[in-house]
Design a protein around this motif. Structure first.
Motif, mmCIF file in Angstrom:
data_model
loop_
_atom_site.group_PDB
_atom_site.id
_atom_site.type_symbol
_atom_site.label_atom_id
_atom_site.label_comp_id
_atom_site.label_asym_id
_atom_site.label_seq_id
_atom_site.Cartn_x
_atom_site.Cartn_y
_atom_site.Cartn_z
ATOM 1 N N LYS A 15 0.619 -0.591 0.030
ATOM 2 C CA LYS A 15 -0.236 0.338 0.355
ATOM 3 C C LYS A 15 0.563 1.265 0.033
ATOM 4 O O LYS A 15 2.132 1.413 0.638
ATOM 5 C CB LYS A 15 -0.644 0.141 1.270
ATOM 6 C CG LYS A 15 -1.629 1.209 1.418
ATOM 7 C CD LYS A 15 -2.628 1.117 0.127
ATOM 8 C CE LYS A 15 -3.965 1.969 0.259
ATOM 9 N NZ LYS A 15 -4.529 2.935 -1.569
ATOM 10 N N PHE A 17 0.473 5.664 0.330
ATOM 11 C CA PHE A 17 0.449 6.984 0.312
ATOM 12 C C PHE A 17 0.839 7.353 -0.340
ATOM 13 O O PHE A 17 1.803 8.488 0.082
ATOM 14 C CB PHE A 17 -0.302 7.445 1.270
ATOM 15 C CG PHE A 17 -1.197 6.003 2.437
ATOM 16 C CD1 PHE A 17 -2.564 6.429 1.880
ATOM 17 C CD2 PHE A 17 -0.941 5.165 3.208
ATOM 18 C CE1 PHE A 17 -3.283 5.476 1.927
ATOM 19 C CE2 PHE A 17 -1.661 4.359 3.818
ATOM 20 C CZ PHE A 17 -2.317 4.111 3.291
ATOM 21 N N ARG A 51 -6.387 -3.306 7.787
ATOM 22 C CA ARG A 51 -7.372 -2.050 6.546
ATOM 23 C C ARG A 51 -7.746 -3.262 5.597
ATOM 24 O O ARG A 51 -9.013 -3.366 4.389
ATOM 25 C CB ARG A 51 -7.509 -0.963 6.839
ATOM 26 C CG ARG A 51 -7.731 -0.546 8.125
ATOM 27 C CD ARG A 51 -7.604 1.404 7.391
ATOM 28 N NE ARG A 51 -7.980 2.093 9.305
ATOM 29 C CZ ARG A 51 -8.003 2.945 9.501
ATOM 30 N NH1 ARG A 51 -7.113 3.591 8.433
ATOM 31 N NH2 ARG A 51 -8.171 3.821 10.153
ATOM 32 N N GLY A 55 -10.516 -4.753 3.505
ATOM 33 C CA GLY A 55 -12.113 -4.561 2.150
ATOM 34 C C GLY A 55 -11.830 -2.786 2.521
ATOM 35 O O GLY A 55 -12.575 -1.954 1.981
ATOM 36 N N LEU A 56 -10.790 -2.400 3.673
ATOM 37 C CA LEU A 56 -11.353 -1.293 3.874
ATOM 38 C C LEU A 56 -10.483 -0.242 3.215
ATOM 39 O O LEU A 56 -10.218 1.693 3.013
ATOM 40 C CB LEU A 56 -11.374 -0.583 5.709
ATOM 41 C CG LEU A 56 -12.607 -0.998 6.280
ATOM 42 C CD1 LEU A 56 -11.733 -0.687 7.596
ATOM 43 C CD2 LEU A 56 -13.477 -0.234 6.013
ATOM 44 N N LEU A 57 -9.373 -0.777 3.228
ATOM 45 C CA LEU A 57 -8.713 -0.159 2.215
ATOM 46 C C LEU A 57 -7.848 -1.145 0.740
ATOM 47 O O LEU A 57 -7.953 -1.971 0.758
ATOM 48 C CB LEU A 57 -7.096 0.361 2.156
ATOM 49 C CG LEU A 57 -6.529 1.695 3.848
ATOM 50 C CD1 LEU A 57 -5.730 1.540 4.502
ATOM 51 C CD2 LEU A 57 -7.385 2.880 3.186
ATOM 52 N N ASN A 58 -7.493 -0.436 -0.658
ATOM 53 C CA ASN A 58 -7.044 -0.776 -1.982
ATOM 54 C C ASN A 58 -6.012 -1.001 -1.705
ATOM 55 O O ASN A 58 -4.924 -0.218 -1.371
ATOM 56 C CB ASN A 58 -7.942 -0.486 -2.654
ATOM 57 C CG ASN A 58 -10.047 -0.185 -2.862
ATOM 58 O OD1 ASN A 58 -10.152 -1.379 -3.027
ATOM 59 N ND2 ASN A 58 -10.055 0.792 -3.432
ATOM 60 N N GLU A 76 -17.089 -8.126 0.125
ATOM 61 C CA GLU A 76 -17.984 -7.747 0.782
ATOM 62 C C GLU A 76 -18.417 -9.463 1.534
ATOM 63 O O GLU A 76 -19.019 -9.001 2.825
ATOM 64 C CB GLU A 76 -19.439 -7.727 -0.092
ATOM 65 C CG GLU A 76 -19.149 -6.461 -1.208
ATOM 66 C CD GLU A 76 -19.745 -5.465 0.118
ATOM 67 O OE1 GLU A 76 -20.275 -5.525 0.413
ATOM 68 O OE2 GLU A 76 -18.867 -4.328 -0.133
ATOM 69 N N LYS A 79 -16.502 -9.278 4.474
ATOM 70 C CA LYS A 79 -16.600 -8.932 5.546
ATOM 71 C C LYS A 79 -17.698 -9.371 6.750
ATOM 72 O O LYS A 79 -18.431 -9.412 7.866
ATOM 73 C CB LYS A 79 -17.591 -7.326 5.048
ATOM 74 C CG LYS A 79 -16.891 -5.787 4.830
ATOM 75 C CD LYS A 79 -17.182 -5.225 4.079
ATOM 76 C CE LYS A 79 -16.203 -4.093 3.392
ATOM 77 N NZ LYS A 79 -16.776 -3.212 2.578
ATOM 78 N N LEU B 219 -18.171 1.003 7.106
ATOM 79 C CA LEU B 219 -17.695 0.338 5.861
ATOM 80 C C LEU B 219 -17.138 -0.749 6.667
ATOM 81 O O LEU B 219 -17.278 -2.106 5.069
ATOM 82 C CB LEU B 219 -16.345 1.175 5.794
ATOM 83 C CG LEU B 219 -16.905 2.623 4.958
ATOM 84 C CD1 LEU B 219 -15.230 3.216 4.258
ATOM 85 C CD2 LEU B 219 -17.583 2.310 4.147
ATOM 86 N N ARG B 375 -16.618 3.313 -0.923
ATOM 87 C CA ARG B 375 -16.077 2.122 -0.587
ATOM 88 C C ARG B 375 -15.168 1.959 0.742
ATOM 89 O O ARG B 375 -15.199 0.836 1.652
ATOM 90 C CB ARG B 375 -16.067 0.727 -0.894
ATOM 91 C CG ARG B 375 -17.740 0.729 -1.752
ATOM 92 C CD ARG B 375 -17.583 0.091 -2.858
ATOM 93 N NE ARG B 375 -18.426 -0.311 -3.471
ATOM 94 C CZ ARG B 375 -19.549 -1.911 -3.274
ATOM 95 N NH1 ARG B 375 -19.811 -2.101 -2.571
ATOM 96 N NH2 ARG B 375 -21.206 -2.129 -3.972
ATOM 97 N N THR B 376 -14.234 2.498 0.896
ATOM 98 C CA THR B 376 -13.078 2.698 1.196
ATOM 99 C C THR B 376 -12.691 3.597 1.599
ATOM 100 O O THR B 376 -13.012 4.570 1.832
ATOM 101 C CB THR B 376 -11.652 1.500 0.736
ATOM 102 O OG1 THR B 376 -11.649 3.024 -0.306
ATOM 103 C CG2 THR B 376 -12.154 0.132 -0.202
ATOM 104 N N LEU B 377 -11.515 3.342 2.842
ATOM 105 C CA LEU B 377 -10.894 4.586 3.467
ATOM 106 C C LEU B 377 -9.521 5.018 3.010
ATOM 107 O O LEU B 377 -9.249 6.205 3.010
ATOM 108 C CB LEU B 377 -10.161 4.353 4.957
ATOM 109 C CG LEU B 377 -11.618 3.673 5.918
ATOM 110 C CD1 LEU B 377 -10.483 3.238 6.931
ATOM 111 C CD2 LEU B 377 -12.241 4.829 6.195
ATOM 112 N N ASP B 378 -9.429 5.017 1.712
ATOM 113 C CA ASP B 378 -8.679 5.718 0.835
ATOM 114 C C ASP B 378 -8.400 7.080 0.519
ATOM 115 O O ASP B 378 -10.229 7.262 0.084
ATOM 116 C CB ASP B 378 -8.564 5.113 -0.884
ATOM 117 C CG ASP B 378 -7.595 3.184 -0.644
ATOM 118 O OD1 ASP B 378 -6.717 3.110 -1.002
ATOM 119 O OD2 ASP B 378 -9.271 2.491 -0.126
#
Lengths: 310, 378
Positions: A15, A17, A51, A55-58, A76, A79, B219, B375-378
């Motif tokens: 990941k 940022f 996360r 699935g909260l972050l791609n 989904e 989750k 989420l 849908r995400t926190l990105d």
């Protein structure tokens, strides 16, 4: 999913940022039913990893599965079978305890909602306070409520992000008893991030992450043995004053204070002995070798991998 | 030491405040943007003596005299002749739709009567739903017509050119014959209040969850974005419906605002309007990082809504660019719909030209809201 499969099985999890790489291609495979500790300094990528798993972050790169589902495309489904407890209390403080549990039960479409919530409240010992606002609970109770709420739908996997931060020792112990019950009796797989050494020692395995990379993994014993660290304790009056004198000696890698005691650690036994030799005869000081503690090892890991927390 | 006033401490505090002010970009933008916006709107867009008002001329007696009148109206800065027709019915329709503020009717036999000196009547119908908008133009019309005809009435007809005036200008104030300002303001308030409350309440919908950290939890649960959106927006629809009912009740029984048209039609248009506003609010809430930002965005939307919609200041009095901005805002159309239904008794056909822009706005902004939702926190 096979009976002895991995609840989490991801490779090359990455990941970024902006320009900063928060998680740098890590592999994690957690067998079903085990409790794994996730350690590392602040900002090392623990929360980001958790996360991504739920699935909260791609993820920017990586492949693999969570509970047998592709973690990148089947968020989904993941989750539905995962309980995630956030670092900060994230239930609704302006809803009552019961209302929070009711909401969760309805979102997951759990059958027998009323009975289930009643049962959960009873188990928590919160029946008397069920109509109190969640925001009025103390830190320890909030944490118990959060755990109850995120396990309400009987998840197969629990992801806990520093669940015990700021909670008193008794509550922490109760919390861990609950985790082991969930794991032992219900076969739930747990990945829990923490900064507490005693909690790390309660885990089946530990993963230590620093700067987005896994730098150590295994059982507590494995990690201590794998560190190659040799530690001496120096005890007695004037032990503290010794620290500045020992620092900078080629054999001494780091020094940690434990009350009035010093932990002096290094890799080379001969050099370490040499550093301590001048003080051996001081009647006020007792110097003896000890097994390095997990904390010693972690501090060393942290210092070796970019030092201070980012 | 501590008891004495310390300039050093004041400077420490000052330094900290300036740093924090500089970091809060949106507030800074507001502090610069709001005065600029106000200056431009008040300075350029707002015109208390509206000119270039859309006018339809219905000519039942074509001829040189009516040509002169049309030309003179077109030359005056008060009227813009948008259409010349021979059908009085069409002129009426344009007034009802609001595409024209004035209908000037040149009656049959106008030329004959003028020549005979029997002072033909020139019927001026004014849309008086906004009394302020037409007052100056109405005051000017007799002079414009008389001086136009003066050029034509020469030679043997010169005697007709002066007193008594060659034509008798009769003004009909339609829809609000007594020029009661509150008939215009009170229905307008319906649009205004809804804009303020609906956008504000919705803009904090997701923002509050994000600020309190509960968004992450939401989420992490198996919730779909549309489920969250519908759940967030629906309570506000009820609030909007309740507010509308309240305002209309007060308008009816306290201010005695006439209600000529169909209330169910108004309710239907109101629902579209409320939905459009909620879409705006929800979009804001997907962007705003905290409730303060959400409020600031609401205010940014609110300001042009109050100024450029024709709520207080006559819409037709604004320069074209300001009217274009106004046409984009749902409130501009809703005000026309409300005033049309209540004061003019308009039906579906008349309000449709102002209904579809609201629907279009709803879909465009709604799509932005859905696309913005992560849908995400990105």
């Amino acid at each position: 999913m096979t009976a002895l499969g991995n609840a989490i099985d991801v490779r090359g999890l990455t990941k970024r940022f902006g320009k900063k790489t928060a998680v740098n291609g890590i592999d994690i495979a957690v067998p079903e039913g085990q409790v794994w500790g996730f350690l590392g300094p602040n900002g090392s990528g623990k929360t980001t990893t958790i996360r991504m798993l739920c699935g909260l972050l791609n993820a920017d790169a990586g492949e693999g599965t969570c509970l047998g589902y592709n973690f990148r495309t089947q968020a989904e489904q993941i989750k539905r079978e995962t309980g995630y407890m956030t670092q900060k209390f994230s239930f609704w403080e302006d809803l009552s305890i019961r209302e929070n549990l009711d909401f969760v039960a309805r979102v997951y479409g759990l059958p027998g909602q009323r009975a289930l919530v009643d049962e959960t409240l009873e188990k928590l010992g919160l029946e008397q306070r069920q109509n109190q606002l969640a925001g009025e609970l103390s830190g320890g109770w909030k944490q118990r409520l959060a755990l109850a709420a995120c396990t309400l739908h009987s998840p197969k996997l629990l992801l806990l992000d520093e669940p015990t931060a700021g909670v008193d020792p008794k509550a922490r112990r109760d919390f861990w008893d609950e985790i082991h019950t969930l794991s032992g009796q219900h076969g739930i797989t747990v990945l829990v991030s923490t900064h507490y050494m005693d909690e790390a020692e309660r885990c089946d395995r530990i993963v230590y992450i620093s700067g987005g990379n896994i730098v150590a993994r295994g059982t507590v014993a494995d990690i201590i043995a794998g560190s190659g660290l040799i530690t001496f304790t120096v005890e007695g009056d004037g032990a503290r004053q010794l620290a500045p004198k020992l620092r900078g000696h080629p054999g001494v890698v780091f020094i940690a204070f434990f009350g009035a005691m010093l932990h002096v650690s290094g890799y080379d036994r001969a050099l370490l002995e040499q550093a301590l030799a001048p003080y051996r005869n001081d009647p006020n000081l007792a110097i003896r070798e000890t097994a390095p503690s997990l904390e010693d090892v972690f501090i060393q890991l942290q210092e070796n991998n970019g030092g201070a927390s980012a | 030491m501590n008891g004495r006033f310390s300039l050093a401490r004041v400077f420490a505090m000052l330094g900290k405040e300036f740093i924090q002010m500089r970091r809060d970009r949106l507030t800074l933008a507001m502090l610069v943007g709001i005065p600029l916006m106000q200056l431009i709107l008040f300075g350029y867009a707002i015109n208390m003596v509206p000119r270039h008002l859309a006018t339809v001329v219905s000519i039942s007696d074509p001829g040189p005299f009516s040509d002169s009148i049309v030309a003179a109206l077109a030359n005056s800065s008060f009227f813009d002749v948008v259409k010349a027709t021979n059908s009085p019915a069409e002129a009426h329709r344009m007034l009802a739709e609001g595409t024209a503020s004035f209908a000037i009717n040149i009656p049959p036999n106008f030329s004959r009567d003028l020549v005979r000196g029997v002072q033909p009547e020139l019927l001026v119908e004014a849309d008086a739903t906004d009394p302020a908008a037409g007052a100056y133009a109405i005051g000017a019309i007799t002079t414009i017509v008389s001086s136009a005809l003066r050029n034509d009435l020469r030679g043997p007809l010169a005697a007709r050119a002066y007193a008594p005036p060659p034509v008798n200008v009769v003004v009909h104030q339609l829809y609000n014959p007594e020029n009661i300002t509150r008939y215009n303001i009170v229905p307008g308030l319906l649009g205004m209040i809804l804009t303020m409350t609906m956008v504000m309440v919705t803009s904090i919908a997701l923002t509050r969850e994000r600020e309190r950290g509960t968004y992450e939890n939401l989420l992490a649960m198996p919730m779909r974005p549309t489920e969250i959106m519908i759940g967030k927006i629906t309570p506000n629809i009820f609030i909007g419906a309740f507010q509308s009912a309240l305002i209309l009740t007060v308008a009816r029984f306290v201010f005695h605002v006439p209600m000529l048209g169909s209330l169910p039609l108004l309710a239907a248009a109101g629902m579209i309007y409320i939905a459009a506003l909620l879409a705006v609010g929800y979009t804001f809430s997907t962007v705003a990082q905290n409730q303060m930002q959400a409020m600031q965005m609401t205010f940014f939307f609110f300001l042009p809504s109050i100024m450029l919609s024709g709520f207080i200041f006559p819409f037709r009095g604004m320069p074209e660019w300001a009217q274009w901005i106004g046409e984009v805002l749902p409130i501009t159309h809703f005000l026309r719909v409300v005033r049309g239904i209540l004061l003019k008794g308009n039906g579906f056909t008349e309000i449709w030209p102002d209904t579809w822009p609201m629907i279009l706005f709803l879909f465009v902004v709604g799509a932005i809201a859905v696309l913005r939702f992560r849908r995400t926190l990105d």
